[in-house]
Design an enzyme around this catalytic site. Structure first.
Site, mmCIF file in Angstrom:
data_model
loop_
_atom_site.group_PDB
_atom_site.id
_atom_site.type_symbol
_atom_site.label_atom_id
_atom_site.label_comp_id
_atom_site.label_asym_id
_atom_site.label_seq_id
_atom_site.Cartn_x
_atom_site.Cartn_y
_atom_site.Cartn_z
ATOM 1 C CG ASP A 434 88.734 116.893 -28.251
ATOM 2 O OD1 ASP A 434 89.777 117.072 -28.740
ATOM 3 O OD2 ASP A 434 88.665 116.649 -27.060
ATOM 4 C CG ASN A 442 78.356 124.880 -29.188
ATOM 5 O OD1 ASN A 442 77.754 125.111 -30.057
ATOM 6 N ND2 ASN A 442 78.845 123.824 -28.345
ATOM 7 C CG ASP A 451 73.846 121.031 -33.117
ATOM 8 O OD1 ASP A 451 74.599 120.865 -32.163
ATOM 9 O OD2 ASP A 451 72.624 121.418 -32.815
ATOM 10 C CD GLU A 477 83.868 119.140 -27.435
ATOM 11 O OE1 GLU A 477 84.655 119.821 -26.627
ATOM 12 O OE2 GLU A 477 82.636 118.873 -26.939
#
Length: 575
Positions: A434, A442, A451, A477
């Site tokens: 991840d 974010n 994204d 993620e």
């Protein structure tokens, strides 16, 4: 005069039937009859000419001229020949496609043949069609369908040979269907039913031998195989001989009799020179690899392993091709049914239009307009439904953002892959990773940038992996890569390439300048077993250790030696 013409026609028909009856048992007599019929060709009626053409196609195939034979058979299918002659021509054509591994054309013709089956009045030809369907579906791995047609053939045939074939295809389907078990008493009964068919009887015996091997009853398996090896060699059917040799090699290998295992492995490879991608040949190279390795003959070990890897990949590619051909055939069938349904709807509309026009001339224009609008609405909604169906399928199987498998579809595909790798004794590795500090991306730059980072990560990782690797987004993620037929060391290299590629992503295209890194965890089936949940849990634990160790690194999961000393092997940590 009429009587003599009728008598001559009957004489021709008798000669055609005689040729048909001796075509495989007496080739010289068959050839002589065909030559005689060819000389009288001008006197044959239409149906007799097509019958002769079919027999000539069979003769060409028997002599090895398959392409010429296929050309004639295709001509017959497009002609005005009877349903029976067309049916037999299609049967022969499908056999060619199966032999040449042309699964797509074979399935396309098999679909048509099964639709025509109820129209055929001859019980022998009907049963031939059922036997072919059972054989073909088993060959492409659709064992449930193969079992359906084998059971149907077994129920309705009265012929001893066809009954034997039905039992052979039936137990082949059951043996390779994981949720069904072979009944030892039933398979022994099937072998007895095939006492005059040595190929079928001995193929059934190989399933018995494999069950003995699975139950670690190696002496029983070895005794059974060696008892019938001379009978198998005498029938000269290469695929059966190869299967016997490879199973004997396996029993000796598992008993640590490496000299005899190597002997039969080499015999398998020599015999299968024209069919190198069979499972028996692949297993033989695997045995030779392990034997050479144990004997410290590293040159021979490397050579055997390279050949094993190459053939195993070809075998996997062939399985994929079969699956794709089956999916394509299903799609074409659905498309054809949709076209027929649409044509029926159009015909109904046209009939309604005509009836209303005759009944009320004054309202003709209005009726036509209503019909046109109805048709347009039908087409419009059909298009909408098709797009909706396609979109639902994509949502059900793929992650909407990254385009890779979602968790649900990944679980289905991964479970099937694990089952195959376990039965085929293949390596299998799992990579989980991840993104590091993804929440801060974010929070600082917005979800659109987050994204973008996820999509770029997937793009660079897909460039690193193989085509048959299974890539999925498990959530947020967190990502997973399932690598069939991949040793853990190779998986570690793949993970390192992915880690490096992620670290090298230039983020300026997103409109912001930031760093993307990821933490990786790796395990394999040898360490964690073939249960998906355990593999994912161990890989996740390794990824968590990468996080604890400073992130942007890979860690290979190792089994704890002592409960209080929970740690991973640092020699496998790559920064």
């Amino acid at each position: 005069m009429l009587f003599s013409i009728t008598g001559f026609t009957e004489s021709i028909s008798i000669k055609l039937e005689e040729a048909d009856n001796v075509k495989s048992s007496n080739p010289s007599k068959f050839s002589e009859l065909l030559s005689s019929l060819e000389e009288q060709k001008k006197l044959l009626d239409n149906e007799q000419r097509y019958y002769l053409r079919y027999l000539q196609a069979y003769q060409l195939a028997f002599s090895g001229k398959t392409e010429k034979s296929k050309t004639i058979l295709k001509e017959i299918l497009g002609s005005e020949a009877s349903e029976t002659i067309k049916f037999r021509s299609r049967l022969t054509l499908i056999n060619f496609y199966a032999y040449n591994r042309n699964w797509a054309d074979g399935l396309s013709n098999l679909t048509v043949l099964l639709e025509e089956l109820p129209k055929i009045n001859n019980e022998q030809y009907q049963n031939d069609g059922l036997a072919l369907a059972a054989m073909f579906y088993n060959q492409i791995g659709q064992y449930s369908l193969g079992l359906t047609y084998a059971n149907q053939l077994e129920k309705q045939t009265k012929d001893a040979r066809q009954n034997c074939l039905a039992k052979m295809f039936k137990f082949e389907s059951i043996f390779y269907t994981t949720d069904l078990k072979v009944d030892p008493i039933e398979i022994e009964s099937a072998i007895n039913a095939c006492n005059k068919e040595p190929i079928a009887a001995n193929l059934l015996r190989t399933y018995v031998a494999e069950m003995h091997i699975q139950d670690e009853q190696l002496e029983h398996a070895n005794t059974l195989l060696l008892k019938y090896i001379h009978e198998v060699e005498s029938v000269k059917y290469v695929r059966l001989i190869v299967r016997f040799y490879s199973l004997i090699a396996e029993t000796y290998f598992k008993q640590s009799d490496f000299e005899k295992s190597a002997y039969y492995s080499n015999k398998t490879i020599e015999k299968a020179v024209n069919i190198p991608t069979t499972q028996g040949v692949i297993n033989s190279y695997k045995f030779l690899y392990h034997i050479a390795k144990k004997q410290s003959d590293f040159s021979a070990s490397l050579l055997a392993h390279e050949k094993y890897s190459q053939l195993n990949q070809s075998y996997i590619d062939e399985i994929t091709a079969k699956h794709f051909a089956y999916q394509l055939a299903e799609h074409k069938s659905f498309e054809q049914q949709s076209k027929i349904s649409l044509l029926n709807e159009k015909n109904t509309l046209l009939e309604t239009k005509q009836a209303l026009s005759e009944a009320e001339v004054a309202n003709t224009r209005l009726i036509i307009m209503v019909l046109i609008i109805s048709l347009l609405l039908f087409i419009f909604w059909a298009g909408r439904l098709y797009k909706a169906h396609k979109r639902i399928k994509e949502l059900a199987e793929f992650d909407a953002l990254t385009g890779i498998f979602n968790r649900g579809h990944f679980t289905q595909v991964a479970t099937s892959t694990l089952r195959y790798c376990k039965s085929a004794e293949q390596d299998l590795s799992v990579i989980m990773f991840d993104l590091d500090y993804f929440k801060s991306i974010n929070d600082n730059y917005g979800h659109a940038t987050g994204d973008w980072a996820l999509k770029e990560t997937i793009k660079v990782c897909q460039n690193v992996g193989r085509k048959n690797d299974i890539f999925a987004r498990l959530g947020g993620e967190e990502f997973c890569i399932l690598l069939p037929s991949c040793h853990i060391r190779s998986a570690a290299l793949v993970a390192e390439h992915c880690r490096s590629a992620i670290e090298d992503i230039v983020t300026e295209a997103s409109g912001h300048d930031f760093k993307i890194t990821a933490s990786f965890g790796i395990t394999d089936a040898k360490t964690s077993g073939f249960e998906l949940e355990k593999l994912l849990a161990d890989a996740d634990e390794a990824a968590y250790d990468s996080k604890k160790s400073g992130r942007n690194r890979i860690t290979v999961f190792t089994v704890e030696e002592e409960p209080e000393q929970k740690q991973l092997d640092s020699s496998w940590s790559i920064t």
